[in-house]
Enzyme design. Structure first.
Site, mmCIF file in Angstrom:
data_model
loop_
_atom_site.group_PDB
_atom_site.id
_atom_site.type_symbol
_atom_site.label_atom_id
_atom_site.label_comp_id
_atom_site.label_asym_id
_atom_site.label_seq_id
_atom_site.Cartn_x
_atom_site.Cartn_y
_atom_site.Cartn_z
ATOM 1 N N CYS A 97 45.417 15.881 -15.875
ATOM 2 C CA CYS A 97 44.702 15.666 -17.242
ATOM 3 C C CYS A 97 45.395 16.446 -18.162
ATOM 4 O O CYS A 97 45.370 15.943 -19.450
ATOM 5 C CB CYS A 97 43.435 16.620 -17.131
ATOM 6 S SG CYS A 97 42.200 16.691 -18.310
ATOM 7 N N CYS B 219 35.968 19.036 -13.263
ATOM 8 C CA CYS B 219 35.051 18.869 -14.387
ATOM 9 C C CYS B 219 34.067 17.689 -14.170
ATOM 10 O O CYS B 219 33.085 17.296 -14.645
ATOM 11 C CB CYS B 219 35.765 18.927 -15.568
ATOM 12 S SG CYS B 219 36.818 17.431 -15.994
#
Length: 347
Positions: A92, A189
């Site tokens: 990410c 997440c």
RNA sequence: UGGGGCGUCGGCAAGCGGUAAGCCAUCAGGUUUUGGUCCUGACAUUCGGGGGUUCGAAUCCUCCCGCCCCAG
């Protein structure tokens, strides 16, 4: 010079924003919606918008969930399906926060990017400006940033470099700020309820059950899918043995989970691909510090670089390298020399 | 059905007359921006079943049940 501060809604990135503001930088705040549209979009955006208003910083919310799906979630699912143990957070950073998000911020006029990571950028003599472990070693996140290209890092700011985690809330309060998402960001997440197995199942077509064997082939039980396990894992095997058993390997071809006692876990090296070099490997010290897991003490080893691959040889016993996980290379004093993704262990 | 052995928590396994160790598994917490690791805690009023001996037995006796091995 305008710095874009990537704000997630959590306390760390908000503090980064406040600290840079205090230092007098010309700022903008950017938030990327990484998850598909939902009630959180409005809530977080509104919270960040008002926090930015307090600091008098322009705020931009960007819809990046499609990119996130393609660049982070899909590789995560594919990795597990293929028998690896992917590290979505490490992807990410280069692909989203320091990639797509930074690109979008540039179009809005930013020249640099700042985040709430607990790392430092420091001048290290012959190497120049280098990514270095955070002062608070217990919160250090340089491992997760080891795949971010050096040219991007040189345009990056990490205001939390010298901050201690436990002071964050107090400092925020002093600035009159409240994070929209008070909960610490942790776990994955995009996975609800921290249940990555349920998430993968919902994505469909994960490989099914198979045998659990010892290294010599003795069958000791069954597993419900290789993707439910990872190298070094102890819990969840469901095998009652005289001593704890750990996952040694996953044989995807035969759908076999290979387990063994703790002392069979160490291996002498590994090969990594998707390499990110902070400086030319030719200038690396002969012995570097190698870290193959997030919460692991880096250990000394030698490295060879050729044809885009890094080949590591550990000089001390080293926990089993796991394909899909990040390997970060450090100098003795904590500067990141490079990183990569483990492709295979060496036996 | 002649001889021998064994039956203690879900799996191993101590104990051998003095009032059920430990390990594994499991569950619950803690630590943690991935998966793991790691740490803490919980976990057989009961020892295949019945009867007996004894102040007291999982430990001794006895019968029954169930496994295993060797001979047939």
């Amino acid at each position: 010079m305008t710095v874009a501060v990537a704000v997630s809604g959590g306390m760390d990135s908000l503090l980064a924003l406040a600290l840079l503001k205090e230092q007098g930088h010309d700022l903008m705040a950017v938030h990327g919606h990484f998850l598909p549209p939902g009630p959180d979009w409005e809530r977080v955006a509104a919270g960040l918008d008002s926090a930015c208003a307090v600091l008098n910083v322009p705020f931009h919310a960007l819809d990046l969930y499609r990119a996130f799906e393609d660049r982070v979630i899909a590789p995560f699912v594919d990795g597990y399906r293929a028998g690896a143990t992917p590290n979505p957070c490490a992807l990410c950073n280069p692909r989203m926060k320091f990639g797509v998000l930074f690109d979008a911020a540039r179009e809005l006029g930013a020249d640099g990017i700042a985040t709430g990571h607990y790392v430092r950028m420091e001048d290290r003599g012959e190497f120049g400006r280098m990514l270095v472990r955070g002062a608070d070693r217990s919160k250090d996140q340089s491992y997760f940033l080891s795949l971010v290209p050096p040219e991007i890092l040189r345009q990056s700011y990490f205001p939390l470099a010298g901050i201690c985690k436990r002071d964050v809330l107090d400092i925020l309060k002093r600035h009159g700020l409240t994070p929209p998402l008070p909960k610490e960001s942790q776990e994955i997440c995009f996975v609800p309820d921290d249940d990555y197995q349920a998430f993968l199942l919902a994505r469909g077509s994960m490989p099914g059950k198979g045998p659990i064997t010892l290294a010599d082939g003795t069958v000791v039980g069954d597993h419900e899918g290789l993707w439910r396990h990872t190298q070094g894992q102890r819990r969840g095997l469901g095998v009652a043995w005289k001593e704890p058993l750990y996952v040694l390997d996953k044989d995807v071809a035969s759908n076999t989970l290979i387990v063994g006692p703790k002392d069979e876990l160490d291996l002498p090296g590994c090969v990594a691909g998707q390499v990110n070099l902070m400086v030319d490997p030719g200038s690396w010290p002969e012995v570097v510090m190698i870290q193959t897991r997030y919460r692991q003490q880096a250990g000394p080893g030698r490295v060879e670089y050729s044809e885009g691959k890094l080949l590591f040889r550990f000089l001390e016993p080293h926990g089993r390298p796991t394909p899909g996980q990040v390997v970060a290379v450090y100098t003795e004093d904590g500067a990141v020399l490079g990183g990569g993704i483990i492709e295979m262990p060496l036996g």
